[in-house]
Design a protein around this motif. Sequence first.
Motif, PDB file in Angstrom:
ATOM      1  N   PHE A 303       0.847  -1.179   0.000  1.00  0.00           N
ATOM      2  CA  PHE A 303       0.000   0.000   0.000  1.00  0.00           C
ATOM      3  C   PHE A 303       0.890   1.240   0.000  1.00  0.00           C
ATOM      4  CE2 PHE A 303      -2.512  -3.372   1.841  1.00  0.00           C
ATOM      5  CZ  PHE A 303      -3.758  -3.199   1.245  1.00  0.00           C
ATOM      6  N   LYS A 304       0.471   2.239  -0.746  1.00  0.00           N
ATOM      7  CA  LYS A 304       1.243   3.466  -0.891  1.00  0.00           C
ATOM      8  C   LYS A 304       0.509   4.640  -0.255  1.00  0.00           C
ATOM      9  CE  LYS A 304       4.643   1.848  -3.460  1.00  0.00           C
ATOM     10  NZ  LYS A 304       6.050   1.874  -2.976  1.00  0.00           N
ATOM     11  N   ALA A 305       1.290   5.555   0.304  1.00  0.00           N
ATOM     12  CA  ALA A 305       0.696   6.765   0.872  1.00  0.00           C
ATOM     13  C   ALA A 305      -0.144   7.470  -0.192  1.00  0.00           C
ATOM     14  CB  ALA A 305       1.788   7.691   1.384  1.00  0.00           C
ATOM     15  N   GLY A 306      -1.326   7.874   0.179  1.00  0.00           N
ATOM     16  CA  GLY A 306      -2.237   8.532  -0.750  1.00  0.00           C
ATOM     17  C   GLY A 306      -3.215   7.597  -1.421  1.00  0.00           C
ATOM     18  N   GLN A 307      -3.009   6.283  -1.275  1.00  0.00           N
ATOM     19  CA  GLN A 307      -3.912   5.309  -1.897  1.00  0.00           C
ATOM     20  C   GLN A 307      -5.266   5.357  -1.208  1.00  0.00           C
ATOM     21  OE1 GLN A 307      -2.267   1.406  -2.165  1.00  0.00           O
ATOM     22  NE2 GLN A 307      -4.153   0.467  -2.891  1.00  0.00           N
ATOM     23  N   ILE A 308      -6.316   5.329  -1.987  1.00  0.00           N
ATOM     24  CA  ILE A 308      -7.667   5.380  -1.451  1.00  0.00           C
ATOM     25  C   ILE A 308      -8.159   3.962  -1.207  1.00  0.00           C
ATOM     26  CG2 ILE A 308     -10.033   6.107  -1.884  1.00  0.00           C
ATOM     27  CD1 ILE A 308      -8.798   8.308  -3.710  1.00  0.00           C
ATOM     28  N   LEU A 309      -8.424   3.631   0.046  1.00  0.00           N
ATOM     29  CA  LEU A 309      -8.878   2.283   0.389  1.00  0.00           C
ATOM     30  C   LEU A 309     -10.368   2.127   0.118  1.00  0.00           C
ATOM     31  CD1 LEU A 309      -6.934   1.747   3.724  1.00  0.00           C
ATOM     32  CD2 LEU A 309      -6.466   0.670   1.522  1.00  0.00           C
ATOM     33  N   THR A 310     -11.164   3.046   0.590  1.00  0.00           N
ATOM     34  CA  THR A 310     -12.598   3.044   0.270  1.00  0.00           C
ATOM     35  C   THR A 310     -13.032   4.473   0.051  1.00  0.00           C
ATOM     36  OG1 THR A 310     -13.326   3.227   2.577  1.00  0.00           O
ATOM     37  CG2 THR A 310     -13.056   0.998   1.693  1.00  0.00           C
ATOM     38  N   SER A 311     -14.001   4.660  -0.817  1.00  0.00           N
ATOM     39  CA  SER A 311     -14.534   5.984  -1.093  1.00  0.00           C
ATOM     40  C   SER A 311     -16.014   5.859  -1.410  1.00  0.00           C
ATOM     41  CB  SER A 311     -13.802   6.628  -2.281  1.00  0.00           C
ATOM     42  OG  SER A 311     -14.290   7.934  -2.530  1.00  0.00           O
ATOM     43  N   ASP A 312     -16.839   6.492  -0.595  1.00  0.00           N
ATOM     44  CA  ASP A 312     -18.292   6.490  -0.783  1.00  0.00           C
ATOM     45  C   ASP A 312     -18.763   7.916  -1.016  1.00  0.00           C
ATOM     46  OD1 ASP A 312     -18.363   3.752  -0.187  1.00  0.00           O
ATOM     47  OD2 ASP A 312     -18.573   4.156   1.957  1.00  0.00           O
ATOM     48  N   ALA A 313     -19.706   8.082  -1.914  1.00  0.00           N
ATOM     49  CA  ALA A 313     -20.286   9.399  -2.171  1.00  0.00           C
ATOM     50  C   ALA A 313     -21.807   9.310  -2.136  1.00  0.00           C
ATOM     51  CB  ALA A 313     -19.837   9.930  -3.527  1.00  0.00           C
ATOM     52  N   ARG A 314     -22.423  10.272  -1.500  1.00  0.00           N
ATOM     53  CA  ARG A 314     -23.885  10.397  -1.556  1.00  0.00           C
ATOM     54  C   ARG A 314     -24.191  11.484  -2.576  1.00  0.00           C
ATOM     55  NH1 ARG A 314     -26.593  11.571   3.963  1.00  0.00           N
ATOM     56  NH2 ARG A 314     -25.988  13.724   3.553  1.00  0.00           N
ATOM     57  N   THR A 315     -24.766  11.096  -3.696  1.00  0.00           N
ATOM     58  CA  THR A 315     -24.985  12.038  -4.780  1.00  0.00           C
ATOM     59  C   THR A 315     -26.358  12.695  -4.742  1.00  0.00           C
ATOM     60  OG1 THR A 315     -25.681  10.237  -6.252  1.00  0.00           O
ATOM     61  CG2 THR A 315     -23.353  10.845  -6.279  1.00  0.00           C
ATOM     62  N   GLU A 316     -27.308  12.068  -4.071  1.00  0.00           N
ATOM     63  CA  GLU A 316     -28.633  12.668  -3.924  1.00  0.00           C
ATOM     64  C   GLU A 316     -29.231  12.260  -2.585  1.00  0.00           C
ATOM     65  OE1 GLU A 316     -31.509  12.741  -7.138  1.00  0.00           O
ATOM     66  OE2 GLU A 316     -30.014  11.877  -8.480  1.00  0.00           O
ATOM     67  N   ALA A 317     -30.036  13.143  -2.020  1.00  0.00           N
ATOM     68  CA  ALA A 317     -30.772  12.842  -0.794  1.00  0.00           C
ATOM     69  C   ALA A 317     -32.008  13.728  -0.761  1.00  0.00           C
ATOM     70  CB  ALA A 317     -29.917  13.079   0.452  1.00  0.00           C
ATOM     71  N   ALA A 318     -33.132  13.136  -0.412  1.00  0.00           N
ATOM     72  CA  ALA A 318     -34.374  13.909  -0.381  1.00  0.00           C
ATOM     73  C   ALA A 318     -35.411  13.198   0.468  1.00  0.00           C
ATOM     74  CB  ALA A 318     -34.910  14.112  -1.806  1.00  0.00           C
ATOM     75  N   VAL A 319     -36.351  13.962   0.971  1.00  0.00           N
ATOM     76  CA  VAL A 319     -37.525  13.418   1.652  1.00  0.00           C
ATOM     77  C   VAL A 319     -38.626  13.290   0.601  1.00  0.00           C
ATOM     78  CG1 VAL A 319     -39.246  13.761   3.457  1.00  0.00           C
ATOM     79  CG2 VAL A 319     -36.875  14.513   3.827  1.00  0.00           C
TER      80      VAL A 319
END
Length: 327
Positions: A303-319
């Motif tokens: 593993f190298k410094a700066g490596q992304i192990l996990t990445s999650d994004a919430r692109t939309e949210a609404a009621v």
Amino acid sequence: MDEMTQLRELRADVPVPDRGALAPGRRRLTEAASPDRRGRRLRTDWRVAAAGAAAAITVAAVLGTQLGDAAAPARSGPASTAGTLRLDSPTEVLNRAADALEKQPAGPEPRDDQWIYTRTMQAAQDSQNGSSGVRFEYDPDNWVPYDNSAAAENGKDSDYRTARQAYRAADRLPDDPARLLAEVRTFYPTGDTAESPPEAEAQHSFRAIGLMAEAYPVPPAALARIYRAMATIPGVRVTDHLVKDAAGREAIAITRKEDGTHEQREILLDPHDFSYVGLRFVVTEDYEYALTDGKVKRQTIKFKAGQILTSDARTEAAVVDAKGEKP
């Protein structure tokens, strides 16, 4: 066949999990990539356990080091609702964010018969063709009842809270940062077993307050208090340039190195309106991990410094008023 295709086929016959079920799998993936982690709570869920165990090392080993972070100088920080920000102080960034949020009007609390709609994305790097920022989705459109009491009482992840529980807890949080952090730690408690060991207070605070910031919806004034308290947690930093979330959007990264590990947790905020947009775990220093079958070493993963192990994004949210409805 590349790893992403293998991963999809591996879980093709697994029942589709909801967001609460996916969270344990994402944490388990990072656990596999960081075997020396202390204080990260392990979760189990039968719907993702088989896929998670088989795919965790594969996915972690191919996650990208180049998901397109925007390395702009801190002095030319992003324009936002609070004006141009300098990304050189977490206190400055989070307090400016809080100032902006306090000016936003609060809408009504959702009704118990309404639903919370979210769309999420994860990102990885395809190790077969070398392309970076390959994005893939798990059950990207998700609907959960605002009052999801039955699910909360029926074997959910112990960090799981209904949207109603989180909304009301956030709305009651005090102004004083120390008291607020104590209440958030109570709301999202730490472990108390060998499998799920207790966290040190600062790490517990950062993990728990990240879960509270991720909750949706949260009243703007409550989120402002959350950000002000987040700035007081020992070890909290801000990355001095905008990073990219799993959807390729620019984001502010509020970070803290995980105790006893080679990685940091990054809470990602929208640089314009300061809403929560995602979570990343990023390697902080080069290291190696020996993959074994219990006795014999089969492979050494670097593993190298700066490596992304996990990445999650919430692109939309609404009621919304009904399951299946989109904003």
